[in-house]
Scaffold this active site. Structure first.
Site, PDB file in Angstrom:
ATOM      1  N   ASN A  24       0.800  -1.220   0.000  1.00  0.00           N
ATOM      2  CA  ASN A  24       0.000   0.000   0.000  1.00  0.00           C
ATOM      3  C   ASN A  24       0.831   1.266   0.000  1.00  0.00           C
ATOM      4  O   ASN A  24       0.284   2.368   0.002  1.00  0.00           O
ATOM      5  CB  ASN A  24      -0.996  -0.017   1.161  1.00  0.00           C
ATOM      6  CG  ASN A  24      -2.067  -1.080   0.943  1.00  0.00           C
ATOM      7  OD1 ASN A  24      -2.186  -1.628  -0.159  1.00  0.00           O
ATOM      8  ND2 ASN A  24      -2.805  -1.403   1.976  1.00  0.00           N
ATOM      9  N   ARG A  93      -8.650  -2.323  -7.412  1.00  0.00           N
ATOM     10  CA  ARG A  93      -9.507  -1.231  -6.982  1.00  0.00           C
ATOM     11  C   ARG A  93      -8.714   0.062  -6.837  1.00  0.00           C
ATOM     12  O   ARG A  93      -9.147   1.140  -7.178  1.00  0.00           O
ATOM     13  CB  ARG A  93     -10.072  -1.619  -5.601  1.00  0.00           C
ATOM     14  CG  ARG A  93     -11.494  -1.881  -5.559  1.00  0.00           C
ATOM     15  CD  ARG A  93     -12.230  -0.599  -5.667  1.00  0.00           C
ATOM     16  NE  ARG A  93     -11.664   0.394  -4.762  1.00  0.00           N
ATOM     17  CZ  ARG A  93     -11.893   1.688  -4.874  1.00  0.00           C
ATOM     18  NH1 ARG A  93     -12.606   2.127  -5.875  1.00  0.00           N
ATOM     19  NH2 ARG A  93     -11.387   2.534  -4.035  1.00  0.00           N
ATOM     20  N   PRO A 123     -16.724   3.704  -3.038  1.00  0.00           N
ATOM     21  CA  PRO A 123     -16.975   4.965  -3.744  1.00  0.00           C
ATOM     22  C   PRO A 123     -15.710   5.832  -3.836  1.00  0.00           C
ATOM     23  O   PRO A 123     -14.746   5.608  -3.092  1.00  0.00           O
ATOM     24  CB  PRO A 123     -18.023   5.647  -2.866  1.00  0.00           C
ATOM     25  CG  PRO A 123     -17.861   5.043  -1.529  1.00  0.00           C
ATOM     26  CD  PRO A 123     -17.406   3.640  -1.735  1.00  0.00           C
ATOM     27  N   ILE A 124     -15.698   6.761  -4.766  1.00  0.00           N
ATOM     28  CA  ILE A 124     -14.544   7.680  -4.889  1.00  0.00           C
ATOM     29  C   ILE A 124     -15.014   9.128  -4.862  1.00  0.00           C
ATOM     30  O   ILE A 124     -14.364  10.032  -5.391  1.00  0.00           O
ATOM     31  CB  ILE A 124     -13.741   7.392  -6.186  1.00  0.00           C
ATOM     32  CG1 ILE A 124     -14.640   7.468  -7.429  1.00  0.00           C
ATOM     33  CG2 ILE A 124     -13.038   6.044  -6.113  1.00  0.00           C
ATOM     34  CD1 ILE A 124     -13.870   7.428  -8.735  1.00  0.00           C
ATOM     35  N   ASP A 125     -16.155   9.368  -4.217  1.00  0.00           N
ATOM     36  CA  ASP A 125     -16.709  10.732  -4.150  1.00  0.00           C
ATOM     37  C   ASP A 125     -15.731  11.725  -3.510  1.00  0.00           C
ATOM     38  O   ASP A 125     -15.612  12.870  -3.957  1.00  0.00           O
ATOM     39  CB  ASP A 125     -18.035  10.718  -3.376  1.00  0.00           C
ATOM     40  CG  ASP A 125     -17.887  10.063  -2.005  1.00  0.00           C
ATOM     41  OD1 ASP A 125     -17.397   8.915  -1.944  1.00  0.00           O
ATOM     42  OD2 ASP A 125     -18.206  10.709  -0.995  1.00  0.00           O
ATOM     43  N   LEU A 126     -14.990  11.281  -2.509  1.00  0.00           N
ATOM     44  CA  LEU A 126     -14.060  12.214  -1.828  1.00  0.00           C
ATOM     45  C   LEU A 126     -12.932  12.615  -2.770  1.00  0.00           C
ATOM     46  O   LEU A 126     -12.461  13.754  -2.768  1.00  0.00           O
ATOM     47  CB  LEU A 126     -13.492  11.567  -0.556  1.00  0.00           C
ATOM     48  CG  LEU A 126     -14.522  11.189   0.513  1.00  0.00           C
ATOM     49  CD1 LEU A 126     -13.849  10.473   1.680  1.00  0.00           C
ATOM     50  CD2 LEU A 126     -15.284  12.418   1.003  1.00  0.00           C
ATOM     51  N   ASP A 306      -7.101  -3.836   7.649  1.00  0.00           N
ATOM     52  CA  ASP A 306      -6.427  -4.851   6.830  1.00  0.00           C
ATOM     53  C   ASP A 306      -5.863  -6.001   7.644  1.00  0.00           C
ATOM     54  O   ASP A 306      -5.393  -6.981   7.065  1.00  0.00           O
ATOM     55  CB  ASP A 306      -5.287  -4.211   6.015  1.00  0.00           C
ATOM     56  CG  ASP A 306      -5.811  -3.234   5.008  1.00  0.00           C
ATOM     57  OD1 ASP A 306      -5.020  -2.439   4.481  1.00  0.00           O
ATOM     58  OD2 ASP A 306      -7.031  -3.246   4.751  1.00  0.00           O
ATOM     59  N   ILE A 328     -14.656   0.258   8.858  1.00  0.00           N
ATOM     60  CA  ILE A 328     -14.138   0.893   7.647  1.00  0.00           C
ATOM     61  C   ILE A 328     -14.844   0.407   6.387  1.00  0.00           C
ATOM     62  O   ILE A 328     -15.267   1.199   5.551  1.00  0.00           O
ATOM     63  CB  ILE A 328     -12.599   0.652   7.520  1.00  0.00           C
ATOM     64  CG1 ILE A 328     -11.875   1.103   8.784  1.00  0.00           C
ATOM     65  CG2 ILE A 328     -12.052   1.324   6.263  1.00  0.00           C
ATOM     66  CD1 ILE A 328     -11.921   2.606   9.042  1.00  0.00           C
ATOM     67  N   ARG A 398      -2.280 -11.198  -4.638  1.00  0.00           N
ATOM     68  CA  ARG A 398      -2.378  -9.751  -4.897  1.00  0.00           C
ATOM     69  C   ARG A 398      -1.550  -8.967  -3.872  1.00  0.00           C
ATOM     70  O   ARG A 398      -1.003  -7.914  -4.169  1.00  0.00           O
ATOM     71  CB  ARG A 398      -3.834  -9.281  -4.811  1.00  0.00           C
ATOM     72  CG  ARG A 398      -4.703  -9.636  -5.998  1.00  0.00           C
ATOM     73  CD  ARG A 398      -6.018  -8.921  -5.915  1.00  0.00           C
ATOM     74  NE  ARG A 398      -5.804  -7.545  -5.516  1.00  0.00           N
ATOM     75  CZ  ARG A 398      -6.587  -6.880  -4.643  1.00  0.00           C
ATOM     76  NH1 ARG A 398      -7.643  -7.467  -4.123  1.00  0.00           N
ATOM     77  NH2 ARG A 398      -6.318  -5.623  -4.308  1.00  0.00           N
TER      78      ARG A 398
HETATM   79  C1  EPZ Z   1      -6.512   1.887   1.268  1.00  0.00           C
HETATM   80  O1  EPZ Z   1      -7.676   1.725   0.479  1.00  0.00           O
HETATM   81  C2  EPZ Z   1      -5.793   0.546   1.232  1.00  0.00           C
HETATM   82  N1  EPZ Z   1      -5.420   0.228  -0.150  1.00  0.00           N
HETATM   83  C3  EPZ Z   1      -6.716  -0.530   1.783  1.00  0.00           C
HETATM   84  O2  EPZ Z   1      -5.975  -1.757   1.795  1.00  0.00           O
HETATM   85  C4  EPZ Z   1      -7.077  -0.168   3.220  1.00  0.00           C
HETATM   86  O3  EPZ Z   1      -7.972  -1.117   3.729  1.00  0.00           O
HETATM   87  C5  EPZ Z   1      -7.738   1.227   3.243  1.00  0.00           C
HETATM   88  O4  EPZ Z   1      -6.842   2.188   2.629  1.00  0.00           O
HETATM   89  C6  EPZ Z   1      -8.035   1.682   4.658  1.00  0.00           C
HETATM   90  O5  EPZ Z   1      -6.853   1.710   5.396  1.00  0.00           O
HETATM   91  C7  EPZ Z   1      -4.321   0.816  -0.660  1.00  0.00           C
HETATM   92  O6  EPZ Z   1      -3.662   1.628  -0.025  1.00  0.00           O
HETATM   93  C8  EPZ Z   1      -3.927   0.402  -2.049  1.00  0.00           C
HETATM   94  P1  EPZ Z   1     -10.049   4.560   1.987  1.00  0.00           P
HETATM   95  P2  EPZ Z   1      -8.587   3.028   0.104  1.00  0.00           P
HETATM   96  O7  EPZ Z   1     -10.211   5.518   0.871  1.00  0.00           O
HETATM   97  O8  EPZ Z   1      -7.709   4.173  -0.197  1.00  0.00           O
HETATM   98  C9  EPZ Z   1     -14.756   5.054   2.041  1.00  0.00           C
HETATM   99  C10 EPZ Z   1      -5.632  -4.058   1.478  1.00  0.00           C
HETATM  100  O9  EPZ Z   1      -6.181  -5.079   1.939  1.00  0.00           O
HETATM  101  N2  EPZ Z   1     -14.543   6.045   0.971  1.00  0.00           N
HETATM  102  O10 EPZ Z   1      -9.330   5.000   3.225  1.00  0.00           O
HETATM  103  O11 EPZ Z   1      -9.568   2.613  -0.924  1.00  0.00           O
HETATM  104  C11 EPZ Z   1     -14.515   3.631   1.524  1.00  0.00           C
HETATM  105  O12 EPZ Z   1     -15.686   3.135   0.914  1.00  0.00           O
HETATM  106  C12 EPZ Z   1      -6.460  -2.876   1.027  1.00  0.00           C
HETATM  107  O13 EPZ Z   1      -4.386  -3.920   1.363  1.00  0.00           O
HETATM  108  C13 EPZ Z   1     -15.616   6.830   0.551  1.00  0.00           C
HETATM  109  O14 EPZ Z   1     -16.737   6.704   1.047  1.00  0.00           O
HETATM  110  O15 EPZ Z   1      -9.322   3.243   1.476  1.00  0.00           O
HETATM  111  C14 EPZ Z   1     -14.168   2.879   2.772  1.00  0.00           C
HETATM  112  O16 EPZ Z   1     -15.359   2.503   3.428  1.00  0.00           O
HETATM  113  C15 EPZ Z   1      -7.952  -3.123   1.180  1.00  0.00           C
HETATM  114  N3  EPZ Z   1     -15.414   7.717  -0.445  1.00  0.00           N
HETATM  115  C16 EPZ Z   1     -13.435   3.919   3.620  1.00  0.00           C
HETATM  116  O17 EPZ Z   1     -13.763   5.201   3.068  1.00  0.00           O
HETATM  117  C17 EPZ Z   1     -14.196   7.893  -1.038  1.00  0.00           C
HETATM  118  O18 EPZ Z   1     -14.063   8.750  -1.943  1.00  0.00           O
HETATM  119  C18 EPZ Z   1     -11.929   3.750   3.616  1.00  0.00           C
HETATM  120  O19 EPZ Z   1     -11.503   3.967   2.317  1.00  0.00           O
HETATM  121  C19 EPZ Z   1     -13.120   7.093  -0.598  1.00  0.00           C
HETATM  122  C20 EPZ Z   1     -13.319   6.173   0.416  1.00  0.00           C
END
Ligand code: EPZ
Length: 419
Positions: A24, A93, A123-126, A306, A328, A398
């Site tokens: 990550n 993803r 989602p990627i709204d943020l 994780d 999360i 992965r």
């Molecule tokens: C990163 O994912 C990691 N992946 C994930 O690791 C990890 O679980 C996650 O951060 C939390 O620590 C990488 O770094 C490649 P988030 P990311 O944006 O960036 C919501 C693994 O197993 N959200 O912090 O996608 C989302 O739905 C993977 O190695 C929104 O609602 O995580 C989730 O519920 C899995 N809108 C929460 O936030 C957004 O625009 C955390 O997501 C973005 C996220």
């Protein structure tokens, strides 16, 4: 041919294992190589399926990539495209992390939404609302995101949730925005700090990585970068959970103990004897662990989501009941059904899982549901009595490089087979 792990469980684990470079961290850093139109030498790059996916995206964009052992050399002097096709986006993803750097380098970007995954809609709204606030024109067209830089300028961005990916995308896009960008309520994961270090070496003016406020002064030019990726804290946490479940005595090398402080604390409370040194963690777990204190997954520095599945595998054999709350992701208990096939006692209600520890798990044929769920099944199979077969192990590949070899080096009876 279908690969699977053949596991004969019940042996105690002992020995030492070197923790690889963080998945990550290397993924956003590979995306960041687009920014400097030059040579990027990245050491400690683990050979993972997700890293291969990121490399495929970089070569699609026109970068030249060479692997020399654990070092990846990315020449981003010739980026000739600014689009990422759906097939490449859907491989993993987190490919959404290419949004910011392509926009910063090319002034425009077209990529398909990466879609959901086993953990939920993702989602990627943020990400998108932040890019809009920086002045980008963002349009969604049938599953594709099209962004144009227009006149992007730095400004304050407040994140409603400390999203790791959104924080990283803003950092990367903001390097091309004139003026100052402040990210407020930024994610504090150590991987953010590692990305900041990479960007600073490239010439970026950025501070606060690892804290909840990050400041980027955009518009700087970038040069050649050489960087060593930080250790994978989740791989380290995985082995600690395996030692707790299988008992034994394991030494982890090239690890950052403070990155896994919450995991160490919970396993120590459950009776494991854990000692830490500068870049080493040693765990002894001679007896059956006691029930864990309640586990709440939180953004860093809280307990990492994780590591939740892997800790659940250890909790299945604890003396007593452990309560997990997954705060999360919407759907991160999927491996529980497979653990129940091995004799675990788990009840799920919404984001809560109640695990009543049993004395013994029994080997079974199980299927990986996702990356960390798969890692949990390997732990359970190594601890179970008898033989297990673990299918759909591409999920595990992965995020772990030949995980079976690490466990074999610790005395685990696990083989990768084809049928
Ligand atoms: C990163 O994912 C990691 N992946 C994930 O690791 C990890 O679980 C996650 O951060 C939390 O620590 C990488 O770094 C490649 P988030 P990311 O944006 O960036 C919501 C693994 O197993 N959200 O912090 O996608 C989302 O739905 C993977 O190695 C929104 O609602 O995580 C989730 O519920 C899995 N809108 C929460 O936030 C957004 O625009 C955390 O997501 C973005 C996220």
């Amino acid at each position: 041919m279908m690969s699977y792990f053949a596991v004969n469980g019940g042996t105690q684990l002992s020995g030492s294992v070197r923790v690889n470079g963080a998945k990550n961290s290397v993924l956003p850093i590979l995306a960041a190589t687009i920014l400097n139109a030059g040579e990027n030498i990245i050491h400690n790059c683990t050979e993972l399926r997700d890293v291969q996916s990121a490399v495929r995206i970089l070569s699609h964009l026109g970068c030249g990539i060479k692997r020399q052992g654990k070092t990846l050399i990315v020449d981003s002097s010739t980026v000739s495209r600014c689009d990422v096709p759906e097939a490449l986006m859907r491989e993993m993803r987190s490919s959404v992390i290419f949004l910011g750097p392509i926009l910063a380098r090319c002034g425009q970007v077209r990529l398909s939404t990466p879609g959901g995954c086993e953990l939920g809609p993702r989602p990627i709204d943020l990400h998108l609302s932040a890019l809009k606030k920086l002045g980008a024109e963002v349009t969604l067209d049938g599953g594709e995101i099209i962004c144009r830089a227009g006149s992007m300028r730095g400004r304050d961005i407040v994140l409603s949730f400390p999203s790791v990916g959104a924080t990283e995308n803003i950092m990367l896009a903001a390097t091309a925005c004139a003026g100052q960008t402040r990210i407020i309520n930024a994610a504090r994961e150590p991987e953010i700090e590692d990305l900041q270090q990479f960007l600073r070496t490239a010439g970026a003016c950025i501070s606060g990585g690892g804290k909840s406020e990050i400041v980027i002064e955009g518009g700087r030019s970038f040069g050649r970068v050489e960087h060593t990726v930080m250790p994978d804290r989740i791989e380290a946490a995985t082995y600690l959970c395996a030692a707790a479940a299988c008992r034994g005595h394991i030494e982890l090398n090239s690890v950052c103990p403070q990155h896994i402080a919450t995991v160490i604390s919970i396993l120590s409370d459950a009776g494991c004897d854990i000692k830490t040194a500068q870049n080493r963690v040693t765990i002894r777990s001679a007896d059956r662990i006691s029930a864990l204190p309640p586990v709440q997954t939180m953004p860093y520095p809280g307990f990492p989501t994780d590591a939740q599945s892997q800790l659940m595998a250890a909790a299945c054999l604890a003396e007593g009941t452990t309560v997990f709350c997954e705060n999360i992701f919407e759907n991160r208990f999927r491996q529980s059904g497979e653990l129940v096939r091995m004799g675990a006692r788990i009840k799920i209600s919404g984001k809560t899982a109640i695990v009543d520890g049993v004395r013994e798990l029994t080997g079974a044929s199980v299927r990986c549901t996702d990356l960390r769920g798969g890692a949990a099944l390997v732990i359970a199979a190594l601890a179970a009595k008898g033989e297990s077969r673990i299918y759909d192990i591409e999920h595990i590949d992965r995020g772990y490089e030949k995980i079976e070899q690490a466990y074999m080096s610790l005395g685990g009876n696990i083989l990768r087979k084809e049928e």
